[in-house]
Write a protein that holds these residues in place. Structure first.
Motif, PDB file in Angstrom:
ATOM      1  N   THR A 284      13.072 -12.228   4.263  1.00  0.00           N
ATOM      2  CA  THR A 284      14.205 -12.218   3.332  1.00  0.00           C
ATOM      3  C   THR A 284      14.275 -10.890   2.588  1.00  0.00           C
ATOM      4  O   THR A 284      13.306 -10.125   2.545  1.00  0.00           O
ATOM      5  N   LEU A 285      15.409 -10.649   1.974  1.00  0.00           N
ATOM      6  CA  LEU A 285      15.608  -9.440   1.187  1.00  0.00           C
ATOM      7  C   LEU A 285      14.579  -9.344   0.064  1.00  0.00           C
ATOM      8  O   LEU A 285      14.063  -8.260  -0.227  1.00  0.00           O
ATOM      9  N   ILE A 286      14.245 -10.464  -0.553  1.00  0.00           N
ATOM     10  CA  ILE A 286      13.248 -10.461  -1.631  1.00  0.00           C
ATOM     11  C   ILE A 286      11.873 -10.090  -1.087  1.00  0.00           C
ATOM     12  O   ILE A 286      11.141  -9.314  -1.711  1.00  0.00           O
ATOM     13  N   GLU A 287      11.506 -10.609   0.081  1.00  0.00           N
ATOM     14  CA  GLU A 287      10.216 -10.249   0.683  1.00  0.00           C
ATOM     15  C   GLU A 287      10.150  -8.748   0.965  1.00  0.00           C
ATOM     16  O   GLU A 287       9.128  -8.106   0.718  1.00  0.00           O
ATOM     17  N   VAL A 288      11.242  -8.189   1.451  1.00  0.00           N
ATOM     18  CA  VAL A 288      11.306  -6.752   1.714  1.00  0.00           C
ATOM     19  C   VAL A 288      11.178  -5.976   0.401  1.00  0.00           C
ATOM     20  O   VAL A 288      10.414  -5.013   0.306  1.00  0.00           O
ATOM     21  N   ALA A 289      11.911  -6.398  -0.609  1.00  0.00           N
ATOM     22  CA  ALA A 289      11.881  -5.718  -1.911  1.00  0.00           C
ATOM     23  C   ALA A 289      10.487  -5.733  -2.516  1.00  0.00           C
ATOM     24  O   ALA A 289      10.034  -4.731  -3.088  1.00  0.00           O
ATOM     25  N   VAL A 290       9.789  -6.834  -2.390  1.00  0.00           N
ATOM     26  CA  VAL A 290       8.429  -6.939  -2.934  1.00  0.00           C
ATOM     27  C   VAL A 290       7.511  -5.931  -2.247  1.00  0.00           C
ATOM     28  O   VAL A 290       6.746  -5.213  -2.901  1.00  0.00           O
ATOM     29  N   ARG A 291       7.604  -5.835  -0.932  1.00  0.00           N
ATOM     30  CA  ARG A 291       6.740  -4.884  -0.204  1.00  0.00           C
ATOM     31  C   ARG A 291       7.088  -3.438  -0.551  1.00  0.00           C
ATOM     32  O   ARG A 291       6.203  -2.599  -0.688  1.00  0.00           O
ATOM     33  N   MET A 292       8.368  -3.158  -0.689  1.00  0.00           N
ATOM     34  CA  MET A 292       8.772  -1.802  -1.059  1.00  0.00           C
ATOM     35  C   MET A 292       8.285  -1.461  -2.469  1.00  0.00           C
ATOM     36  O   MET A 292       7.785  -0.366  -2.716  1.00  0.00           O
ATOM     37  N   SER A 293       8.422  -2.385  -3.375  1.00  0.00           N
ATOM     38  CA  SER A 293       8.008  -2.174  -4.756  1.00  0.00           C
ATOM     39  C   SER A 293       6.498  -1.976  -4.853  1.00  0.00           C
ATOM     40  O   SER A 293       6.013  -1.110  -5.569  1.00  0.00           O
ATOM     41  N   ARG A 294       5.762  -2.779  -4.113  1.00  0.00           N
ATOM     42  CA  ARG A 294       4.297  -2.712  -4.167  1.00  0.00           C
ATOM     43  C   ARG A 294       3.782  -1.370  -3.661  1.00  0.00           C
ATOM     44  O   ARG A 294       2.809  -0.834  -4.183  1.00  0.00           O
ATOM     45  N   THR A 295       4.434  -0.810  -2.662  1.00  0.00           N
ATOM     46  CA  THR A 295       3.959   0.442  -2.076  1.00  0.00           C
ATOM     47  C   THR A 295       4.684   1.676  -2.601  1.00  0.00           C
ATOM     48  O   THR A 295       4.237   2.791  -2.370  1.00  0.00           O
ATOM     49  N   GLY A 296       5.828   1.479  -3.258  1.00  0.00           N
ATOM     50  CA  GLY A 296       6.600   2.619  -3.733  1.00  0.00           C
ATOM     51  C   GLY A 296       7.323   3.342  -2.611  1.00  0.00           C
ATOM     52  O   GLY A 296       7.720   4.488  -2.756  1.00  0.00           O
ATOM     53  N   SER A 297       7.494   2.670  -1.489  1.00  0.00           N
ATOM     54  CA  SER A 297       8.135   3.289  -0.331  1.00  0.00           C
ATOM     55  C   SER A 297       9.630   3.009  -0.335  1.00  0.00           C
ATOM     56  O   SER A 297      10.066   1.923  -0.685  1.00  0.00           O
ATOM     57  N   PHE A 298      10.411   4.000   0.085  1.00  0.00           N
ATOM     58  CA  PHE A 298      11.855   3.796   0.179  1.00  0.00           C
ATOM     59  C   PHE A 298      12.250   3.338   1.580  1.00  0.00           C
ATOM     60  O   PHE A 298      13.409   3.044   1.833  1.00  0.00           O
ATOM     61  N   LEU A 299      11.283   3.267   2.489  1.00  0.00           N
ATOM     62  CA  LEU A 299      11.518   2.803   3.849  1.00  0.00           C
ATOM     63  C   LEU A 299      10.523   1.720   4.208  1.00  0.00           C
ATOM     64  O   LEU A 299       9.392   1.716   3.699  1.00  0.00           O
ATOM     65  N   VAL A 300      10.922   0.826   5.079  1.00  0.00           N
ATOM     66  CA  VAL A 300      10.006  -0.156   5.650  1.00  0.00           C
ATOM     67  C   VAL A 300      10.212  -0.177   7.155  1.00  0.00           C
ATOM     68  O   VAL A 300      11.293   0.152   7.650  1.00  0.00           O
ATOM     69  N   ALA A 301       9.182  -0.550   7.862  1.00  0.00           N
ATOM     70  CA  ALA A 301       9.296  -0.741   9.301  1.00  0.00           C
ATOM     71  C   ALA A 301       9.638  -2.202   9.534  1.00  0.00           C
ATOM     72  O   ALA A 301       8.946  -3.100   9.043  1.00  0.00           O
ATOM     73  N   VAL A 302      10.705  -2.442  10.269  1.00  0.00           N
ATOM     74  CA  VAL A 302      11.135  -3.808  10.578  1.00  0.00           C
ATOM     75  C   VAL A 302      10.761  -4.092  12.030  1.00  0.00           C
ATOM     76  O   VAL A 302      11.226  -3.399  12.936  1.00  0.00           O
ATOM     77  N   TRP A 303       9.923  -5.094  12.212  1.00  0.00           N
ATOM     78  CA  TRP A 303       9.437  -5.459  13.529  1.00  0.00           C
ATOM     79  C   TRP A 303      10.162  -6.681  14.050  1.00  0.00           C
ATOM     80  O   TRP A 303      10.387  -7.647  13.325  1.00  0.00           O
ATOM     81  N   ARG A 304      10.548  -6.619  15.298  1.00  0.00           N
ATOM     82  CA  ARG A 304      11.098  -7.783  16.009  1.00  0.00           C
ATOM     83  C   ARG A 304      10.466  -7.782  17.397  1.00  0.00           C
ATOM     84  O   ARG A 304      10.554  -6.795  18.113  1.00  0.00           O
ATOM     85  N   ASP A 305       9.825  -8.879  17.729  1.00  0.00           N
ATOM     86  CA  ASP A 305       9.199  -9.020  19.045  1.00  0.00           C
ATOM     87  C   ASP A 305       8.241  -7.862  19.347  1.00  0.00           C
ATOM     88  O   ASP A 305       8.229  -7.315  20.455  1.00  0.00           O
ATOM     89  N   GLY A 306       7.466  -7.476  18.341  1.00  0.00           N
ATOM     90  CA  GLY A 306       6.457  -6.430  18.534  1.00  0.00           C
ATOM     91  C   GLY A 306       6.996  -5.025  18.649  1.00  0.00           C
ATOM     92  O   GLY A 306       6.253  -4.090  18.952  1.00  0.00           O
TER      93      GLY A 306
END
Length: 130
Positions: free
Chosen positions: A107-129
C-alpha cells in the motif's frame, strides 16, 4: 486502494559489474535521475545524478567551495576520465540496505513508511522477482 505498482516509473537497471561510464551516460540522459544497480538478481543500490557528482568531484571542493574556481571549464573531461576502469558498483554510496524495497502490491502507506525510515526519495518496486 493505491498500490506501489500504481506509482512506478521505470528507471534503467545495470549489473554491478557494468562499466561506470555506462551508468554516467544513462544519468546524463534527459529525465534520468537514477540507475538501479543489481548483483546476482538482488538490488545492490541506486546511483543518482548527485551521487555521480560526489564521486567525480575532488573532495577538496566539498571542504571549500571557493576552490571550484581553480578548475577550468575543460576540467569536466578530466573528471569524466576518473570513471575509466571503474564499475557501476564503485559509484554506490552508503549501505545498500538503505535502499527501500517494496512489493508491487504494498500500500501507499507501507511505501511511505519505508521511504521515511530510510530517508530515500526512491524505492525499488518488485513484482515476480523483478
Amino acid at each position: 486502494m493505491i498500490r506501489a505498482e500504481d506509482l512506478t516509473r521505470a528507471y534503467p537497471v545495470l549489473d554491478a559489474q557494468a562499466p561506470a561510464s555506462d551508468g554516467a551516460d544513462l544519468l546524463a540522459a534527459e529525465d534520468v535521475e537514477a540507475v538501479f544497480v543489481v548483483q546476482d538478481d538482488r538490488l545492490a543500490g541506486i546511483v543518482t545524478d548527485i551521487g555521480l557528482l560526489r564521486f567525480l568531484l575532488p573532495g577538496y571542493l566539498s571542504e571549500d567551495e571557493t576552490l571550484a574556481r581553480v578548475l577550468e571549464e575543460g576540467a569536466g573531461a578530466s573528471l569524466w576520465r576518473g570513471l575509466n576502469g571503474r564499475r557501476i558498483a564503485d559509484l554506490l554510496g552508503g549501505d545498500p540496505h538503505d535502499v527501500p524495497e517494496v512489493e508491487a502490491d504494498d500500500t501507499l502507506i507501507e511505501v511511505a513508511v519505508r521511504m521515511s525510515r530510510t530517508g530515500s526519495f526512491l524505492v525499488a518496486v518488485w513484482r515476480d522477482g523483478r
